[in-house]
Design an enzyme around this catalytic site. Structure first.
Site, short mmCIF file in Angstrom:
data_model
loop_
_atom_site.label_atom_id
_atom_site.label_comp_id
_atom_site.label_asym_id
_atom_site.label_seq_id
_atom_site.Cartn_x
_atom_site.Cartn_y
_atom_site.Cartn_z
N LYS A 127 -0.95 3.18 -4.68
CA LYS A 127 -1.07 2.95 -6.12
C LYS A 127 -2.17 1.96 -6.53
O LYS A 127 -2.60 1.96 -7.69
CB LYS A 127 0.27 2.41 -6.67
CG LYS A 127 1.32 3.47 -6.79
CD LYS A 127 0.99 4.49 -7.87
CE LYS A 127 1.55 5.83 -7.52
NZ LYS A 127 0.77 6.95 -7.95
N TYR A 166 4.23 9.61 -7.52
CA TYR A 166 3.14 9.64 -6.54
C TYR A 166 1.91 10.28 -7.17
O TYR A 166 0.79 9.73 -7.07
CB TYR A 166 3.57 10.40 -5.28
CG TYR A 166 2.66 10.15 -4.10
CD1 TYR A 166 1.34 10.60 -4.10
CD2 TYR A 166 3.11 9.46 -2.98
CE1 TYR A 166 0.50 10.37 -3.03
CE2 TYR A 166 2.26 9.22 -1.89
CZ TYR A 166 0.97 9.69 -1.93
OH TYR A 166 0.15 9.44 -0.87
N PRO A 203 0.78 -1.24 0.00
CA PRO A 203 0.00 0.00 0.00
C PRO A 203 0.82 1.29 0.00
O PRO A 203 0.28 2.33 -0.39
CB PRO A 203 -0.83 -0.11 1.28
CG PRO A 203 -0.10 -1.07 2.15
CD PRO A 203 0.58 -2.04 1.23
C1 DHB Z 1 -3.68 5.66 2.40
C2 DHB Z 1 -3.11 4.44 2.13
C3 DHB Z 1 -1.85 4.39 1.60
O1 DHB Z 1 -1.28 3.22 1.33
C4 DHB Z 1 -1.13 5.53 1.34
O2 DHB Z 1 0.11 5.43 0.83
C5 DHB Z 1 -1.70 6.73 1.59
C6 DHB Z 1 -2.98 6.79 2.13
C7 DHB Z 1 -5.05 5.72 2.95
O3 DHB Z 1 -5.67 4.66 3.17
O4 DHB Z 1 -5.53 6.82 3.23
#
Ligand code: DHB
Length: 386
Positions: free
Chosen positions: A295, A381, A291
């Site tokens: 992405k 990003y 996560p």
């Molecule tokens: C969230 C999850 C992520 O993996 C991330 O890099 C940024 C935000 C989220 O769930 O808000």
């Protein structure tokens, strides 16, 4: 039953594909093993890239997003005693939006008009290398159904039947598991930050994200196999405060009631090719990213944008070119995001090895002080154009 495109999976990938096809006059039927309520309520991603927002807006799905979502210029990267803001708009000319997948799913359900069959079981895909593929399943009442189609879209995630329907000699699988997981919480408290904080800490990574002005979403790196119930709410807040730098330069983390607590394993996974005969894979059915960097959902949206164009050309114009290029075109973005997610993950998570820690800190200093380094992170990003 007969339709043009049989779509397996009614998550964001499947419903968005069905919606884009319908706008071009291409009929589809969506089948889903879960209930409508389950799909709509599960807590998932929360960050949309610039291009994802553009695509949803063009598809008529951007109204609530633009009112209730929040545009962010960048993120904070931090480690003990340092916090740096990276401004993606200045660096790469693109922003990101905070808008929960749960909300996007509600918008998709509201905008969707074609048939979606929920709570089906025993879904199987057949005759994929012929021009008459079909899907069989049992409907929610247990009746056997055969759904014939011109093509099948597998949007059913990594545990669904679609990717497994590609026979072993035709598929290649690339995989990496990580030696840590995330403990994620949702809390009824105003975020303590205006934009997301990605925090490196010797005791493990932490992330402060959000869903709205009144709901915060935060994560802690934890060992694999952690039971979320083993962490009390007070322990979660204490650990977040320490890793996010409560008290540093006058910044404070406001705790609040935790409404959800869960553990997410982290893995990278790519199955190639993303097409087998008349079956096309999109989203998590073809790839999983860890996560860090947000992405997963954006990659699913980008796959679907390409696949919708390819299937519209195939079905309406009898032009097989875009469909023949779909797998190669989609995989270029998939591998870029797979690399970026792996890179963000390995830069920010504690491995327990002091050599790794020094390399990570060196890389963080470079990414926050070199315009070239910062621009690379910002481009990836905020996302490349689809
Ligand atoms: C969230 C999850 C992520 O993996 C991330 O890099 C940024 C935000 C989220 O769930 O808000």
């Amino acid at each position: 039953m007969r339709t043009e495109v049989a779509i397996v999976g009614a998550g964001p990938a499947g419903l968005l594909l069905s919606h884009l096809l319908a706008r071009a006059g291409v009929e589809s039927v969506v089948v889903e093993t879960r209930s409508k309520e389950y799909v709509a309520s599960r807590i998932r991603a929360g960050i949309l890239e610039h291009s994802s927002v553009e695509l949803l807006t063009e598809a008529g799905l951007g109204d609530r997003l633009r009112v209730e979502g929040h545009q962010h210029r960048g993120v904070y990267l931090q480690w003990p005693h340092k916090r740096h803001h990276l401004d993606f708009v200045d660096l790469a000319g693109r922003s990101v939006w905070v808008y929960g997948q749960t909300e996007m799913q509600k918008d998709l359900v509201a905008a969707h008009s074609g048939p979606v069959l929920y709570e089906v079981s025993d879904t199987r895909l057949h005759d994929l290398t012929t021009d008459r593929p079909y899907v069989t399943f049992r409907d929610r009442d247990g009746a056997a159904v055969t759904l014939e189609a011109s093509v099948i879209a597998g949007c059913d995630g990594s545990f669904g039947p679609s990717r497994a329907a590609v026979p072993a000699p035709a598929r290649r699988v690339f995989e990496r598991t990580y030696p840590y997981s995330w403990l994620g919480i949702l809390a009824d408290v105003a975020p303590s930050t205006d934009e997301l904080i990605y925090a490196w800490h010797p005791d493990g990574f932490a992330l402060h994200s959000m869903r709205s002005e009144t709901v915060s979403r935060l994560y802690l790196q934890v060992p694999n196999g952690t039971d979320p119930a083993a962490w009390s709410d007070a322990q979660v807040w204490d650990e977040l405060a320490k890793r996010l730098g409560h008290g540093q330069d006058g910044w404070t983390l406001a705790p609040g009631p935790i409404t959800d607590k869960s553990v997410l394993p982290m893995r990278s996974f790519v199955q190639t090719p993303m097409r087998y005969g008349r079956l096309f894979l999109a989203g998590d059915a073809a790839h999983i990213v860890p996560p860090t960097g947000a992405k997963g959902l954006n990659l699913a949206i980008a796959d679907v944008a390409l696949l919708a164009r390819a299937l519209i050309a195939l079905v309406k114009e009898r032009d097989a070119g875009p469909a023949d290029r779909y797998s190669d075109d989609a995989l270029r973005r998939v591998w870029r995001c797979t690399h970026f997610s792996w890179w963000m993950t390995t830069m920010l998570h504690a491995s327990g090895d002091p050599f790794d820690a020094e390399l990570q800190l060196s890389q963080l200093r470079w990414v926050t002080t070199s315009t070239a380094g910062a621009t690379g992170l910002a481009e990836n990003y905020a996302g490349l154009p689809i």
